[in-house]
Design a protein around this motif. Structure first.
Motif, PDB file in Angstrom:
ATOM      1  N   ILE A 710      -2.052   8.703  12.329  1.00 13.61           N
ATOM      2  CA  ILE A 710      -1.469   8.529  10.999  1.00 13.61           C
ATOM      3  C   ILE A 710      -2.052   9.523  10.009  1.00 13.61           C
ATOM      4  N   ARG A 711      -3.323   9.879  10.182  1.00 10.28           N
ATOM      5  CA  ARG A 711      -3.932  10.844   9.257  1.00 10.28           C
ATOM      6  C   ARG A 711      -3.216  12.193   9.284  1.00 10.28           C
ATOM      7  N   SER A 712      -2.544  12.480  10.379  1.00 12.49           N
ATOM      8  CA  SER A 712      -1.823  13.750  10.463  1.00 12.49           C
ATOM      9  C   SER A 712      -0.453  13.680   9.800  1.00 12.49           C
ATOM     10  N   LEU A 713      -0.018  12.464   9.397  1.00 13.22           N
ATOM     11  CA  LEU A 713       1.282  12.301   8.737  1.00 13.22           C
ATOM     12  C   LEU A 713       1.090  12.275   7.230  1.00 13.22           C
ATOM     13  N   ARG A 714       1.382  13.377   6.581  1.00 11.31           N
ATOM     14  CA  ARG A 714       1.282  13.426   5.117  1.00 11.31           C
ATOM     15  C   ARG A 714       2.619  13.112   4.451  1.00 11.31           C
ATOM     16  N   THR A 715       3.695  13.316   5.180  1.00 11.71           N
ATOM     17  CA  THR A 715       5.036  13.024   4.672  1.00 11.71           C
ATOM     18  C   THR A 715       5.716  12.067   5.634  1.00 11.71           C
ATOM     19  N   VAL A 716       6.232  10.967   5.111  1.00 10.00           N
ATOM     20  CA  VAL A 716       6.905   9.961   5.930  1.00 10.00           C
ATOM     21  C   VAL A 716       8.326   9.806   5.409  1.00 10.00           C
ATOM     22  N   ASN A 717       9.287  10.293   6.205  1.00 14.83           N
ATOM     23  CA  ASN A 717      10.694  10.245   5.813  1.00 14.83           C
ATOM     24  C   ASN A 717      11.432   9.246   6.700  1.00 14.83           C
ATOM     25  N   LEU A 718      11.757   8.085   6.135  1.00 16.64           N
ATOM     26  CA  LEU A 718      12.498   7.046   6.857  1.00 16.64           C
ATOM     27  C   LEU A 718      13.838   6.767   6.189  1.00 16.64           C
ATOM     28  N   SER A 719      14.386   7.734   5.496  1.00 18.53           N
ATOM     29  CA  SER A 719      15.645   7.534   4.782  1.00 18.53           C
ATOM     30  C   SER A 719      16.758   7.144   5.748  1.00 18.53           C
ATOM     31  N   SER A 720      17.572   6.186   5.323  1.00 17.76           N
ATOM     32  CA  SER A 720      18.731   5.682   6.075  1.00 17.76           C
ATOM     33  C   SER A 720      18.349   4.824   7.273  1.00 17.76           C
ATOM     34  N   VAL A 721      17.063   4.566   7.483  1.00 22.28           N
ATOM     35  CA  VAL A 721      16.656   3.604   8.515  1.00 22.28           C
ATOM     36  C   VAL A 721      16.728   2.203   7.902  1.00 22.28           C
ATOM     37  N   LYS A 722      17.433   1.303   8.558  1.00 22.54           N
ATOM     38  CA  LYS A 722      17.543  -0.058   8.036  1.00 22.54           C
ATOM     39  C   LYS A 722      16.205  -0.757   8.182  1.00 22.54           C
ATOM     40  N   MET A 723      15.480  -0.857   7.078  1.00 25.13           N
ATOM     41  CA  MET A 723      14.117  -1.398   7.108  1.00 25.13           C
ATOM     42  C   MET A 723      14.148  -2.925   7.035  1.00 25.13           C
ATOM     43  N   THR A 724      14.200  -3.531   8.212  1.00 23.91           N
ATOM     44  CA  THR A 724      14.124  -4.986   8.300  1.00 23.91           C
ATOM     45  C   THR A 724      12.703  -5.439   7.982  1.00 23.91           C
ATOM     46  N   PRO A 725      12.491  -6.741   7.774  1.00 23.15           N
ATOM     47  CA  PRO A 725      11.112  -7.204   7.555  1.00 23.15           C
ATOM     48  C   PRO A 725      10.162  -6.801   8.677  1.00 23.15           C
ATOM     49  N   LEU A 726      10.652  -6.797   9.923  1.00 19.15           N
ATOM     50  CA  LEU A 726       9.803  -6.382  11.037  1.00 19.15           C
ATOM     51  C   LEU A 726       9.389  -4.919  10.892  1.00 19.15           C
ATOM     52  N   LYS A 727      10.331  -4.046  10.585  1.00 20.91           N
ATOM     53  CA  LYS A 727      10.006  -2.625  10.447  1.00 20.91           C
ATOM     54  C   LYS A 727       9.062  -2.399   9.284  1.00 20.91           C
TER      55      LYS A 727
END
Length: 989
Positions: A710-727
């Protein structure tokens, strides 16, 4: 009929087609008797060594059962007068009551996997019984007719028999004393017996005055002679006052022998002597044989549960009735099961049952529609075990809201296998004692892996022969294959229901193929011939070298021979060399995991959680034509299951199933993965693939590894992913392994709501740029955002809330946040239904803010008063230098006032139009880009009106300037606006 018919009639090994027929033929019939079913295979663990004292436990007052579509309330009947008259004293009657309370408490315990369905879910609630079909030894031995699963659906059968009628007289009028209840793995044998015991404890089985359950697994571990009476009191101490009456009175006793396949019984007189004395010590197997012979306690009734391969261990003359458990052969039974499971109060784990109750009803409805289509899931749910797996998976997908999530998908599948196999050996008569799950991993796992590698889910008869029969060399291996085909095969593979593929097999649940393929790889079963021979030779030499070392040490003390140490070291060379090769095998496992996890052809598929959801609930909309070429098969769960199997908890469960994965192996695989998985994750993944990667890290359950990834992820792009409570829970859990700041988190168009923001709160605090546009967030969500911005650890500097219906109340919350926030510099409230009142509220609180630099209030129906009020506050603001006000209801006079603003004089610039006097605005491209990006979500007629006004303004400004360079710029911008207008009018934008 069952697959056992094929095995017991010794069909040729290549006859996998006849296997398909036997699988289909066993799929039973429509039943009208409903009452019980619980967690698959769990009841076997309740036939334990000793039932504890629970004299203070009271019985439930009643239960509901369904029969023939009508509902009846069973009332606990009084004790049989005949039974009471046979009891010698009150103490024995009290002992039986105490026995009932103890059994009820013990057998009503639910495994941990059941507690997720809510506190009200128990065996005493409404359940669904699988169909029981009366059979005969002749039917078991003869081949079955050519039937398909489709023909078996909803097919009536006159041989259905209820659990309560198993001991009725047979067709010849003889009283039945011994019943053999058989079924393949997953049909619900143990659960049915468990419910039978509980029913007796609650007075719903008045035929018997005393029920004594025994676990054959427990009996198989003891070989010391013991009498029947001592055996009973050893397991149930409170029956010591009743045991002397056995055989001496007419007490109606039922013995339950669960899992007869665990015992090796010998009915020959030369093997097991006759014994009619319940006080005589004999081996436990001899007690069972003489009970079944009716030589010991001939008046007692006995019910035996077993797998099909062990049915013939009891001679037919000792069996009064054979009964086969056929599972849920009627889709109505499946629907009833799902409705009961998913509609339990508290199933969603929330206090507010309003929205969750509606979601539960929606799930049941969608699942019912999918079952009615008669697709593959209906075939899978013939087995009650898979109905349980479907319900558990849906519960995981829809009702997980804790951070971290309480379980993993891999954990669900591993627990599912533990509940059904619980460390059983495949054949108790085989000297290898190989566990059933280990055998499955080596054979079915190989088939699954080859299917994943060749990207296919349907397997022909030739495929089965290649995986199951090619390496058969010994009699023992052939016998094991016989037992597997009879007892286990249909649990994992079933005939395909797709038109044109009826003669092929598919995995009962698609994800099970990927799980078994992952297990096959992680267990190291994927080896070349040289690797297998090398491993065996290394183990032999390693064991021999230890013995030789002792001998050489003794000889070297007597004879000073210098070559002995050299010989000793030579013996150790090969095992050391092989250990290096095995280390390379673990590198290969890590490489396979990384390669499958980041396959570019899978980059733009739905994320795996949506894929699982679709496989269970189906895809709403028109169905594909059968002649259409199907899409390529996707196996994105395969690498995720590989990571999940390596987690400590799943390895511990697999150890119980006979599939050992050493700690050192897991450590070396994780170490090798750092070189491949983490490096590939830095390349920039599409949103759905990034969600899969985050889910992989969650399944892996390795906090140190996850933190480094995770430390290597500075940008997190989850646009258009249906973010359910589980996700959301997965994202919060995975991101929570570190404390580093995230440069950008894009959650635009992710179906977020207030509860989602609440789950993600710790993550949002650490994000510098936070994009939440297009999520239908309302005023309640703004309250969460206010708390976020006012938090002392908040680092959010760029917040986009465009295209959310925030309204006036939402503006009030955001205004309060602006007044106290110290990190926010850019705020976009484009198209958020603020109106004049919302803008006025923001303007009032804006004066106390000291850090905001840019504010977007475009497309909010602002009039001159509100727009000028915001600008007046912005003039006095220390840092605010840009205010977006385009696409608002501002008059020409208002535009003139805003146009007169100068950055050097007023300290603020208002972006209202594409022109700046007789020149084109420096921000014209920004404004048009914003419009173009948001057109799918805006009112197109209103946008056309605004664009028409902008075009008129451009043409007017172009006519006023004489500078040819500026005229060219105006013409360029006009052409862009005209192009956009044309596409809008033709509906192509």
């Amino acid at each position: 009929m069952l697959w056992a018919m094929q095995c017991q009639s010794y069909l040729p090994w290549g006859s996998w087609t006849q296997l398909r027929r036997s699988l289909s033929g066993s799929r039973g019939t429509r039943s009208v008797y409903l009452c019980a079913a619980s967690v698959p295979g769990a009841a076997g663990s309740y036939f334990l060594r000793k039932v504890p004292h629970t004299s203070d436990i009271s019985l439930p007052r009643g239960s509901v059962r369904y029969q023939g579509g009508s509902q009846e309330h069973s009332v606990q009947p009084s004790s049989s007068r005949h039974g009471l008259s046979q009891l010698r004293n009150v103490a024995s009657s009290d002992a039986i009551k105490k026995h009932q309370r103890s059994l009820s408490a013990w057998f009503s315990h639910q495994p941990n996997e059941e507690r997720q369905f809510g506190p009200s879910f128990s065996l005493d609630a409404v359940h669904v019984d699988p169909v029981i079909r009366e059979s005969s030894l002749e039917e078991i031995l003869k081949p079955s007719p050519d039937l398909t699963i489709q023909n078996q659906l909803q097919q009536p059968c006159s041989q259905v028999i209820s659990l309560q009628n198993l001991f009725d007289v047979d067709a010849c009028g003889r009283q039945v004393k011994n019943v053999v209840l058989y079924g393949t793995v997953g049909t619900g044998k143990s659960t049915l017996i468990k419910k039978m015991v509980v029913d007796w404890c609650h007075g719903r089985l008045p035929r018997f005055e005393l029920v004594i359950p025994f676990s054959c697994e427990d009996l198989s571990h003891s070989h010391a002679p013991i009498s029947l009476r001592r055996l009973i009191t050893k397991k149930y101490q409170h029956l010591r006052d009743v045991v002397p009456m056995l055989g001496a009175s007419n007490l109606k006793v039922l013995f339950i022998l669960n899992g007869l396949e665990r015992l090796n019984l010998d009915f020959r007189l030369a093997g097991t002597e006759l014994c009619c004395d319940p006080n005589e010590p004999v081996p436990p197997s001899a007690i069972v044989v003489n009970l079944l012979r009716k030589y010991l306690l001939p008046e007692a009734s006995i019910i035996v549960t077993t797998r099909p391969s062990a049915v013939r261990r009891i001679p037919g003359k000792y069996v009064g009735r054979y009964a086969e458990i056929c599972g849920f052969s009627d889709t109505n039974l499946q629907k009833l099961y799902f409705q009961m499971r998913l509609s339990q109060p508290g199933c969603s784990g929330e206090n507010s049952a309003g929205s969750s109750s509606g979601e539960q009803e929606n799930l049941v409805e969608m699942l019912s529609r999918n079952l009615e289509r008669h697709n593959q899931i209906a075939a899978a749910c013939f087995l009650p075990s898979y109905c349980w797996l479907v319900c558990t998976t849906l519960h995981f997908l829809y009702f997980t809201r804790t951070v971290p999530p309480s379980q993993t998908l891999t954990g669900i599948y591993t627990s599912f296998l533990r509940l059904n196999f619980s460390g059983e050996v495949l054949d108790s008569t085989d000297p290898t004692n190989i566990s059933m799950m280990k055998y499955v991993a080596k054979t079915v796992g190989k088939l699954a892996y080859e299917g994943v590698m060749s990207r296919k889910t349907c397997f022909s008869e030739d495929d089965l022969q290649q995986c199951f029969e090619v390496e058969m060399k010994t009699e023992s291996e052939l016998n094991l294959l016989e037992v597997f085909r009879s007892d286990v095969f249909r649990f994992f593979l079933t005939p395909c229901v797709q038109p044109g593929k009826e003669h092929t097999f598919v995995f009962t649940i698609p994800a099970m193929q990927e799980y078994l393929a992952a297990l096959y790889v992680v267990l190291g079963e994927k080896k070349t011939l040289a690797q297998r021979v090398g491993k065996e030779l290394s183990e032999v030499i390693g064991k021999v070298s230890e013995d030789v070392a002792v001998v050489l040490n003794i000889i070297s003390k007597v004879l000073p021979l210098r070559f002995l140490p050299v010989l000793f070291n030579l013996l150790k060379i090969f095992p050391r060399y092989f250990s290096r090769l095995s280390g390379k095998d673990r590198d290969a496992i890590a490489h396979t995991m990384a390669e499958e996890l980041f396959k570019e052809e899978d980059y733009y598929n739905d994320d795996v959680l949506d894929q699982i959801n679709s496989s269970i609930l189906g895809v709403e909309g028109p169905m594909c034509h059968p002649d259409e070429a199907p899409d390529d098969e996707v196996f994105e769960l395969f690498p995720i299951f590989m990571g999940g199997i390596l987690s400590r908890r799943n390895r511990a469960i697999l150890e119980q199933l006979g599939c050992s994965i050493k700690n050192l192996a897991a450590f070396e695989i994780a170490k090798a993965m750092k070189k491949t998985v983490i490096r590939n994750s830095r390349k920039g993944l599409p949103p759905s693939e990034l969600m899969d990667y985050l889910f992989f890290l969650h399944e892996f359950q390795n906090e140190r590894f996850t933190a480094e990834a995770i430390r290597s992820l500075r940008t997190v792009n989850l646009s258009s992913v249906k973010m359910t409570p589980l996700k959301c829970s997965v994202l919060a859990s995975v991101m929570g392994t570190t404390c580093h700041e995230v440069e950008e988190l894009n959650l635009s168009s992710c179906n977020l709501d207030t509860s989602s923001l609440r789950i993600l709160f710790p993550v949002l605090l650490r994000c510098k740029a936070l994009y939440l546009q297009l999520n239908s967030l309302g005023s309640d969500a703004c309250k969460e955002i206010r708390d976020l911005l006012l938090h002392d650890k908040c680092v959010v500097s760029n917040l986009r809330l465009a295209n959310n219906p925030l309204g006036k109340q939402g503006a009030q919350y955001l205004a309060e946040a602006l007044a106290g926030n110290r990190s926010l510099t850019h705020l976009s409230l484009l198209h958020t239904a603020l109106g004049d009142q919302g803008a006025e509220v923001i303007a009032q609180h804006l004066a106390t803010n000291q850090h905001l630099q840019e504010l977007n209030l475009g497309y909010n129906s602002l009039t001159d008063t509100a727009a000028l009020r915001v600008v007046e506050v912005a003039k006095k603001h220390a840092t605010l230098d840009k205010v977006h006000l385009y696409f608002n209801d501002i008059s020409e006079d208002g535009k003139q006032v805003l146009h007169s603003l100068r950055m050097d004089r007023d300290g603020v610039r208002a972006l209202v139009f594409l022109t700046a006097g007789t020149d084109v605005s420096d921000y014209w491209s920004n404004i048009l880009n914003v419009v173009q990006r948001n057109l799918p979500f805006w009112d197109r007629e209103r946008v056309q009106q605004h664009l028409a006004l902008i075009l008129q303004d451009l043409e007017s400004s172009r006519r006023q300037t004489a500078n040819p360079w500026r005229k060219a710029k105006f013409l360029r911008v006009e052409s862009e606006v005209k192009k956009m207008l044309g596409k809008l009018q033709h509906g192509t934008l």
